[in-house]
Design an enzyme around this catalytic site. Structure first.
Site, mmCIF file in Angstrom:
data_model
loop_
_atom_site.group_PDB
_atom_site.id
_atom_site.type_symbol
_atom_site.label_atom_id
_atom_site.label_comp_id
_atom_site.label_asym_id
_atom_site.label_seq_id
_atom_site.Cartn_x
_atom_site.Cartn_y
_atom_site.Cartn_z
ATOM 1 N N GLU A 69 0.940 -1.716 0.086
ATOM 2 C CA GLU A 69 -0.153 -0.028 0.068
ATOM 3 C C GLU A 69 0.480 1.319 -0.034
ATOM 4 O O GLU A 69 2.194 1.297 1.447
ATOM 5 C CB GLU A 69 -0.928 -0.142 1.434
ATOM 6 C CG GLU A 69 -1.936 1.224 0.997
ATOM 7 C CD GLU A 69 -2.874 1.792 0.220
ATOM 8 O OE1 GLU A 69 -3.338 2.893 0.026
ATOM 9 O OE2 GLU A 69 -3.347 0.691 -0.380
ATOM 10 N N ASP A 118 -8.225 0.786 -8.624
ATOM 11 C CA ASP A 118 -8.774 1.858 -9.445
ATOM 12 C C ASP A 118 -8.887 1.674 -11.058
ATOM 13 O O ASP A 118 -7.687 1.262 -11.391
ATOM 14 C CB ASP A 118 -7.421 3.374 -9.547
ATOM 15 C CG ASP A 118 -8.459 4.444 -9.894
ATOM 16 O OD1 ASP A 118 -8.457 4.378 -10.917
ATOM 17 O OD2 ASP A 118 -7.764 5.284 -9.605
ATOM 18 N N TYR A 193 -13.927 -2.112 1.045
ATOM 19 C CA TYR A 193 -14.708 -1.464 -0.170
ATOM 20 C C TYR A 193 -15.885 -1.919 -0.396
ATOM 21 O O TYR A 193 -16.670 -1.633 -0.578
ATOM 22 C CB TYR A 193 -13.942 -1.019 -1.659
ATOM 23 C CG TYR A 193 -12.952 0.385 -1.027
ATOM 24 C CD1 TYR A 193 -13.361 0.987 -1.144
ATOM 25 C CD2 TYR A 193 -11.943 0.118 -1.370
ATOM 26 C CE1 TYR A 193 -12.880 2.739 -0.890
ATOM 27 C CE2 TYR A 193 -10.719 1.052 -1.433
ATOM 28 C CZ TYR A 193 -11.904 2.693 -1.273
ATOM 29 O OH TYR A 193 -10.786 3.845 -1.351
#
Length: 212
Positions: A69, A118, A193
């Site tokens: 990350e 993304d 998410y």
């Protein structure tokens, strides 16, 4: 999304170098030695706040997990979660995963997880998608010969693009789920998410692909 500054982040990184590994390139080819065992290594790119990797580590104690990350404010939250769960089969990297070959040797990894990456929907940003062929070349290098890529996303466009990209690269598609949660997989570990999107009724897509 802009992340809130965590004033304690730098101190956490300094105090937890056993968990969030500094200078990971020095460990290239030696990750099993660092874990102290010969268990397979699974890598999550974009580990977020750590819910998935901590959950997977608990569900699969026979696997070593490494989460990557870039955002400092996020990696320290993942580190906190892993510490809370006392998992000894998880390590984290506060790094940009632009080229995984900097951190992993050839055939060193068994599985790569791409969770809610993304989608970079604009055509001019195609090269940034984590299933673009230049990334697949990296994955092929660090994965074992029959290594696996597991993709989960709520973005239909990215999912369809990835299926095509995988196929063109010569990967074999396995376990293609067009509505993961309705499939009722009892072993599915959700990301933050994923919980958020599924609560809104959004479809979650998943597939796995192997290099043949």
């Amino acid at each position: 999304m802009r992340q809130r500054h965590k004033p304690w982040a730098d101190e956490f990184l300094k105090e937890n170098t056993h968990l969030i590994i500094p200078n990971p390139a020095e460990r290239k080819g030696k990750w099993r030695n660092y874990f102290g065992n010969d268990k397979p290594i699974h890598v999550e790119i974009g580990t977020g706040k750590g819910q998935f990797i901590a959950g997977m580590a608990g569900q699969h104690p026979d696997v070593n997990f490494i989460g990557i990350e870039l955002a400092k404010s996020i990696i320290v939250m993942a580190g906190s979660k892993v510490k809370e769960t006392a998992r000894d089969n998880v390590l984290l990297l506060h790094e940009d995963a632009a080229d995984l070959r900097e951190f992993f040797a050839e055939n060193e990894v068994s599985v790569i997880y791409l969770n809610f990456s993304d989608p970079w929907p604009k055509n001019r940003h195609e090269k940034r998608r984590l299933t673009f062929h230049t990334f697949l070349e990296q994955y092929q290098y660090i994965l074992q010969p029959e290594g696996e890529i597991v993709l989960k996303t709520d973005n239909q466009g990215l999912f369809e693009y990835s299926l095509v990209s995988f196929s063109r690269f010569g990967l074999e598609l396995n376990k293609v789920n067009l509505d993961l949660h309705n499939a009722g997989d009892p072993e599915n570990v959700m990301t933050e998410y994923e919980e958020k999107f599924s609560a809104k009724g959004q479809t979650i897509y998943r597939c796995s692909a192997q290099f043949s």
